[in-house]
Design a protein around this motif. Sequence first.
Motif, PDB file in Angstrom:
ATOM      1  N   LEU A  11       0.827  -1.197   0.000  1.00 38.07           N
ATOM      2  CA  LEU A  11       0.000   0.000   0.000  1.00 38.07           C
ATOM      3  C   LEU A  11       0.871   1.260   0.000  1.00 38.07           C
ATOM      4  CD1 LEU A  11      -2.849   1.137   0.077  1.00 38.07           C
ATOM      5  CD2 LEU A  11      -2.762   1.005   2.567  1.00 38.07           C
ATOM      6  N   MET A  12       1.915   1.274   0.799  1.00 37.73           N
ATOM      7  CA  MET A  12       2.839   2.420   0.838  1.00 37.73           C
ATOM      8  C   MET A  12       3.534   2.588  -0.513  1.00 37.73           C
ATOM      9  SD  MET A  12       4.387   2.094   4.709  1.00 37.73           S
ATOM     10  CE  MET A  12       5.660   3.277   4.427  1.00 37.73           C
ATOM     11  N   VAL A  15       1.035   4.095  -2.945  1.00 34.61           N
ATOM     12  CA  VAL A  15       0.867   5.531  -2.695  1.00 34.61           C
ATOM     13  C   VAL A  15       2.083   6.298  -3.225  1.00 34.61           C
ATOM     14  CG1 VAL A  15       0.760   7.291  -0.872  1.00 34.61           C
ATOM     15  CG2 VAL A  15      -0.727   5.282  -0.756  1.00 34.61           C
ATOM     16  N   PHE A  18       1.887   6.486  -6.944  1.00 36.90           N
ATOM     17  CA  PHE A  18       0.863   7.460  -7.319  1.00 36.90           C
ATOM     18  C   PHE A  18       1.385   8.888  -7.161  1.00 36.90           C
ATOM     19  CE2 PHE A  18      -2.348  10.449  -5.764  1.00 36.90           C
ATOM     20  CZ  PHE A  18      -3.108  10.565  -6.915  1.00 36.90           C
ATOM     21  N   LEU A  19       2.021   9.185  -6.037  1.00 39.06           N
ATOM     22  CA  LEU A  19       2.554  10.532  -5.798  1.00 39.06           C
ATOM     23  C   LEU A  19       3.605  10.917  -6.842  1.00 39.06           C
ATOM     24  CD1 LEU A  19       2.884  10.586  -1.902  1.00 39.06           C
ATOM     25  CD2 LEU A  19       1.234  11.858  -3.301  1.00 39.06           C
ATOM     26  N   THR A  22       1.859  11.399 -10.279  1.00 36.61           N
ATOM     27  CA  THR A  22       1.084  12.642 -10.302  1.00 36.61           C
ATOM     28  C   THR A  22       2.006  13.851 -10.353  1.00 36.61           C
ATOM     29  OG1 THR A  22      -0.704  11.588  -9.067  1.00 36.61           O
ATOM     30  CG2 THR A  22      -0.674  13.995  -9.081  1.00 36.61           C
ATOM     31  N   VAL A 158      -2.341  16.275  -4.172  1.00 36.40           N
ATOM     32  CA  VAL A 158      -0.914  16.299  -4.479  1.00 36.40           C
ATOM     33  C   VAL A 158      -0.498  17.704  -4.925  1.00 36.40           C
ATOM     34  CG1 VAL A 158       0.912  15.332  -5.931  1.00 36.40           C
ATOM     35  CG2 VAL A 158      -0.912  13.850  -5.082  1.00 36.40           C
TER      36      VAL A 158
END
Length: 186
Positions: A11-12, A15, A18-19, A22, A158
Amino acid sequence: MLTGMITLVALMLLVAVFLIATYNKLVKLRQRVQNAWSQVDVQLKRRYDLIPNLVNAVKGYVQHEKDTLERVTHARNMAIQASNITEQSNAENILTGALKSLFAVAEAYPDLKANTNFIQLQSELSDTENKISFARQFYNDTVQIFNTTIELFPNNLVASMLGFIMVDYFTLQGEVEARENVNVSF
């Protein structure tokens, strides 16, 4: 316990991916906006370079139209000195109006309208105006994509964390005024 730890790490990692994705997308879009503005700026510079030649071509024919020539020169100087998109938009609107007045005045002088230098400069300015129009459209399209991306969830989280802010469009101020005919009286 091990499954929980693997899930947490996954999960980390998700994320973080994704960061990063983005952030990279926002940087790429910001660069496109800057490139699009650069294209507008190049065309505006070309326009500014043509205007003194046009004014000089007109000067010899319209001695008593000094006020019109001064307005064009003043508007050009304001546009050159503009420091942000809003100032640039306002200055360009004033300059466009001043140029319309100049061409309206030129209509009253048949010798000037027949002058080869004036005709060539008028043609070059018309071509430049078309290029400016295209560059503005491209810039505004690029800004729209950038601003929309910043506002969409979860990109907005973000973007706000990393300091990405909305960019101004290059717009006409008072579109009704811009569409009205220029009124010239002698």
